[in-house]
Design a protein around this motif. Structure first.
Motif, PDB file in Angstrom:
ATOM      1  N   TYR A  84       0.828  -1.200   0.000  1.00 12.98           N
ATOM      2  CA  TYR A  84       0.000   0.000   0.000  1.00 12.98           C
ATOM      3  C   TYR A  84       0.870   1.262   0.000  1.00 12.98           C
ATOM      4  CZ  TYR A  84      -3.144   3.656   1.594  1.00 12.98           C
ATOM      5  OH  TYR A  84      -3.833   4.823   1.712  1.00 12.98           O
ATOM      6  N   LEU A  85       1.901   1.290   0.853  1.00 13.44           N
ATOM      7  CA  LEU A  85       2.787   2.456   0.915  1.00 13.44           C
ATOM      8  C   LEU A  85       3.530   2.656  -0.404  1.00 13.44           C
ATOM      9  CD1 LEU A  85       4.329   2.110   4.479  1.00 13.44           C
ATOM     10  CD2 LEU A  85       2.775   3.891   3.683  1.00 13.44           C
ATOM     11  N   ALA A  86       3.973   1.576  -1.006  1.00 13.23           N
ATOM     12  CA  ALA A  86       4.715   1.679  -2.260  1.00 13.23           C
ATOM     13  C   ALA A  86       3.833   2.213  -3.380  1.00 13.23           C
ATOM     14  CB  ALA A  86       5.285   0.319  -2.650  1.00 13.23           C
ATOM     15  N   VAL A  87       2.586   1.787  -3.405  1.00 16.50           N
ATOM     16  CA  VAL A  87       1.677   2.203  -4.473  1.00 16.50           C
ATOM     17  C   VAL A  87       1.165   3.620  -4.245  1.00 16.50           C
ATOM     18  CG1 VAL A  87      -0.583   1.727  -5.520  1.00 16.50           C
ATOM     19  CG2 VAL A  87       1.008  -0.142  -5.081  1.00 16.50           C
ATOM     20  N   THR A  88       0.813   3.958  -3.019  1.00 14.64           N
ATOM     21  CA  THR A  88       0.172   5.251  -2.769  1.00 14.64           C
ATOM     22  C   THR A  88       1.142   6.380  -2.469  1.00 14.64           C
ATOM     23  OG1 THR A  88      -0.146   4.756  -0.423  1.00 14.64           O
ATOM     24  CG2 THR A  88      -1.943   4.171  -1.951  1.00 14.64           C
ATOM     25  N   ARG A  89       2.215   6.099  -1.697  1.00 13.60           N
ATOM     26  CA  ARG A  89       3.095   7.187  -1.284  1.00 13.60           C
ATOM     27  C   ARG A  89       4.460   7.154  -1.951  1.00 13.60           C
ATOM     28  NH1 ARG A  89       2.800   7.401   4.822  1.00 13.60           N
ATOM     29  NH2 ARG A  89       4.333   9.045   4.581  1.00 13.60           N
ATOM     30  N   GLY A  90       4.877   6.021  -2.406  1.00  9.73           N
ATOM     31  CA  GLY A  90       6.158   5.912  -3.102  1.00  9.73           C
ATOM     32  C   GLY A  90       7.324   6.417  -2.284  1.00  9.73           C
ATOM     33  N   PRO A  91       8.165   7.266  -2.884  1.00 13.62           N
ATOM     34  CA  PRO A  91       9.369   7.722  -2.186  1.00 13.62           C
ATOM     35  C   PRO A  91       9.099   8.749  -1.084  1.00 13.62           C
ATOM     36  CG  PRO A  91       9.239   8.679  -4.379  1.00 13.62           C
ATOM     37  CD  PRO A  91       8.113   7.704  -4.268  1.00 13.62           C
ATOM     38  N   GLU A  92       7.857   9.129  -0.863  1.00 14.10           N
ATOM     39  CA  GLU A  92       7.548  10.114   0.171  1.00 14.10           C
ATOM     40  C   GLU A  92       7.415   9.503   1.563  1.00 14.10           C
ATOM     41  OE1 GLU A  92       4.026  12.106  -1.129  1.00 14.10           O
ATOM     42  OE2 GLU A  92       4.918  12.664  -3.041  1.00 14.10           O
ATOM     43  N   VAL A  93       7.640   8.212   1.700  1.00 21.07           N
ATOM     44  CA  VAL A  93       7.522   7.532   2.993  1.00 21.07           C
ATOM     45  C   VAL A  93       8.648   8.005   3.906  1.00 21.07           C
ATOM     46  CG1 VAL A  93       7.588   5.285   4.147  1.00 21.07           C
ATOM     47  CG2 VAL A  93       6.416   5.525   1.964  1.00 21.07           C
ATOM     48  N   THR A  94       8.302   8.323   5.144  1.00 26.15           N
ATOM     49  CA  THR A  94       9.276   8.765   6.131  1.00 26.15           C
ATOM     50  C   THR A  94       9.874   7.556   6.838  1.00 26.15           C
ATOM     51  OG1 THR A  94       7.941  10.731   6.488  1.00 26.15           O
ATOM     52  CG2 THR A  94       9.632  10.258   8.121  1.00 26.15           C
ATOM     53  N   ASN A  95      11.190   7.516   6.942  1.00 28.52           N
ATOM     54  CA  ASN A  95      11.904   6.416   7.576  1.00 28.52           C
ATOM     55  C   ASN A  95      12.578   6.901   8.849  1.00 28.52           C
ATOM     56  OD1 ASN A  95      11.358   4.804   5.258  1.00 28.52           O
ATOM     57  ND2 ASN A  95      13.049   5.839   4.239  1.00 28.52           N
ATOM     58  N   ALA A  96      12.962   5.978   9.699  1.00 34.00           N
ATOM     59  CA  ALA A  96      13.662   6.346  10.932  1.00 34.00           C
ATOM     60  C   ALA A  96      14.568   5.194  11.348  1.00 34.00           C
ATOM     61  CB  ALA A  96      12.659   6.642  12.034  1.00 34.00           C
ATOM     62  N   VAL A  97      15.610   5.546  12.069  1.00 38.21           N
ATOM     63  CA  VAL A  97      16.447   4.549  12.736  1.00 38.21           C
ATOM     64  C   VAL A  97      16.142   4.686  14.221  1.00 38.21           C
ATOM     65  CG1 VAL A  97      18.788   3.803  13.266  1.00 38.21           C
ATOM     66  CG2 VAL A  97      18.224   4.585  10.971  1.00 38.21           C
ATOM     67  N   VAL A  98      15.716   3.577  14.819  1.00 38.83           N
ATOM     68  CA  VAL A  98      15.232   3.580  16.197  1.00 38.83           C
ATOM     69  C   VAL A  98      16.070   2.619  17.026  1.00 38.83           C
ATOM     70  CG1 VAL A  98      13.225   3.138  17.674  1.00 38.83           C
ATOM     71  CG2 VAL A  98      12.894   4.074  15.377  1.00 38.83           C
ATOM     72  N   ALA A  99      16.511   3.074  18.207  1.00 40.97           N
ATOM     73  CA  ALA A  99      17.248   2.213  19.138  1.00 40.97           C
ATOM     74  C   ALA A  99      16.262   1.576  20.104  1.00 40.97           C
ATOM     75  CB  ALA A  99      18.273   3.030  19.908  1.00 40.97           C
ATOM     76  N   VAL A 100      16.389   0.266  20.271  1.00 38.43           N
ATOM     77  CA  VAL A 100      15.523  -0.468  21.202  1.00 38.43           C
ATOM     78  C   VAL A 100      16.419  -1.282  22.125  1.00 38.43           C
ATOM     79  CG1 VAL A 100      13.635  -2.107  21.455  1.00 38.43           C
ATOM     80  CG2 VAL A 100      13.750  -0.649  19.419  1.00 38.43           C
ATOM     81  N   THR A 101      16.365  -0.971  23.420  1.00 42.54           N
ATOM     82  CA  THR A 101      17.131  -1.729  24.403  1.00 42.54           C
ATOM     83  C   THR A 101      16.291  -2.917  24.867  1.00 42.54           C
ATOM     84  OG1 THR A 101      18.226   0.293  25.110  1.00 42.54           O
ATOM     85  CG2 THR A 101      18.374  -1.592  26.589  1.00 42.54           C
ATOM     86  N   LEU A 102      16.883  -4.099  24.772  1.00 41.57           N
ATOM     87  CA  LEU A 102      16.178  -5.335  25.121  1.00 41.57           C
ATOM     88  C   LEU A 102      16.394  -5.690  26.588  1.00 41.57           C
ATOM     89  CD1 LEU A 102      17.101  -7.448  21.978  1.00 41.57           C
ATOM     90  CD2 LEU A 102      15.075  -6.032  22.347  1.00 41.57           C
ATOM     91  N   ARG A 103      15.536  -6.555  27.107  1.00 39.84           N
ATOM     92  CA  ARG A 103      15.656  -7.029  28.486  1.00 39.84           C
ATOM     93  C   ARG A 103      16.792  -8.037  28.615  1.00 39.84           C
ATOM     94  NH1 ARG A 103      10.664  -7.946  26.835  1.00 39.84           N
ATOM     95  NH2 ARG A 103       8.984  -6.672  27.601  1.00 39.84           N
ATOM     96  N   SER A 104      16.854  -8.945  27.654  1.00 43.56           N
ATOM     97  CA  SER A 104      17.782 -10.071  27.717  1.00 43.56           C
ATOM     98  C   SER A 104      19.174  -9.668  27.225  1.00 43.56           C
ATOM     99  CB  SER A 104      17.265 -11.219  26.857  1.00 43.56           C
ATOM    100  OG  SER A 104      18.182 -12.284  26.866  1.00 43.56           O
ATOM    101  N   HIS A 105      20.171 -10.240  27.875  1.00 37.08           N
ATOM    102  CA  HIS A 105      21.552 -10.040  27.434  1.00 37.08           C
ATOM    103  C   HIS A 105      22.134 -11.323  26.842  1.00 37.08           C
ATOM    104  CE1 HIS A 105      22.090  -5.936  28.867  1.00 37.08           C
ATOM    105  NE2 HIS A 105      21.284  -6.283  29.856  1.00 37.08           N
TER     106      HIS A 105
END
Length: 181
Positions: A84-105
């Motif tokens: 759906y995003l590729a067809v309707t919004r194409g290159p206008e999609v906003t991206n992000a790099v997100v850090a997620v700290t996990l419980r397990s080591h």
């Protein structure tokens, strides 16, 4: 480089996995080919240093089956969303790099969580910080702080599912306490 001796019990899952991969690569599961694969697996494990994978000693099939079904549903839903995003919004999609700290080591759980996340379309693990058990994810269609928080909660939910399946008793208890709070 001196290497600590690893017991066969610790190394057995790795050896079995290497034999299965060998058979799958050759598409030949006849005993002779698997025996040769086993010899190669032992040689690889003895000649090259591979840190032992520490297993918790538990695997809960009652959590694994629903987890697998939910995972498959997430793959289907995410695939449709990406289409759906590729067809309707194409290159206008906003991206992000997100850090997620996990419980397990545990390396196994951090790796499994990263692989599950990467297999769901729309997100990809771009970096792992082993010292803090932090996954850095590239995610599509993230444009607000609330969507970032939703992604973090989703990753921690997947990690909780994996902990219920194969985490240590201490991690399982922490997940149960967190769910009760």
């Amino acid at each position: 480089m001196s290497r600590q001796r690893v017991s066969l019990r610790q190394e057995l899952p790795l050896l079995v996995w290497l034999v299965i991969v060998w058979g799958a690569l050759w598409q030949d599961f006849r005993p002779g080919n698997l025996l040769f694969g086993a010899l190669l697996a032992v040689a690889v494990a003895r000649l090259f240093y591979l840190p032992p994978v520490e297993l918790s000693g538990r695997f809960n099939i009652l959590y694994a089956v629903p987890f697998a079904l939910v995972f498959l549903a997430k793959v289907v839903v995410a695939s449709v969303q990406i289409l759906y995003l590729a067809v309707t919004r194409g290159p206008e999609v906003t991206n992000a790099v997100v850090a997620v700290t996990l419980r397990s080591h545990q390396d196994l759980l951090v790796t499994a969580t990263g692989h599950v996340i990467s297999l769901i379309p729309g997100s990809l693990v771009v970096e792992v910080d082993r010292s803090t058990s932090t996954l850095y994810l590239h995610a599509l269609n993230i444009s607000s702080p609330q969507e970032v928080e939703n992604l973090r909660n989703e990753v921690r939910s997947i990690e909780a599912g994996l902990i219920r399946i194969m985490g240590t008793p201490e991690e399982l208890e922490a997940v149960r306490r967190e769910a009760a709070a």
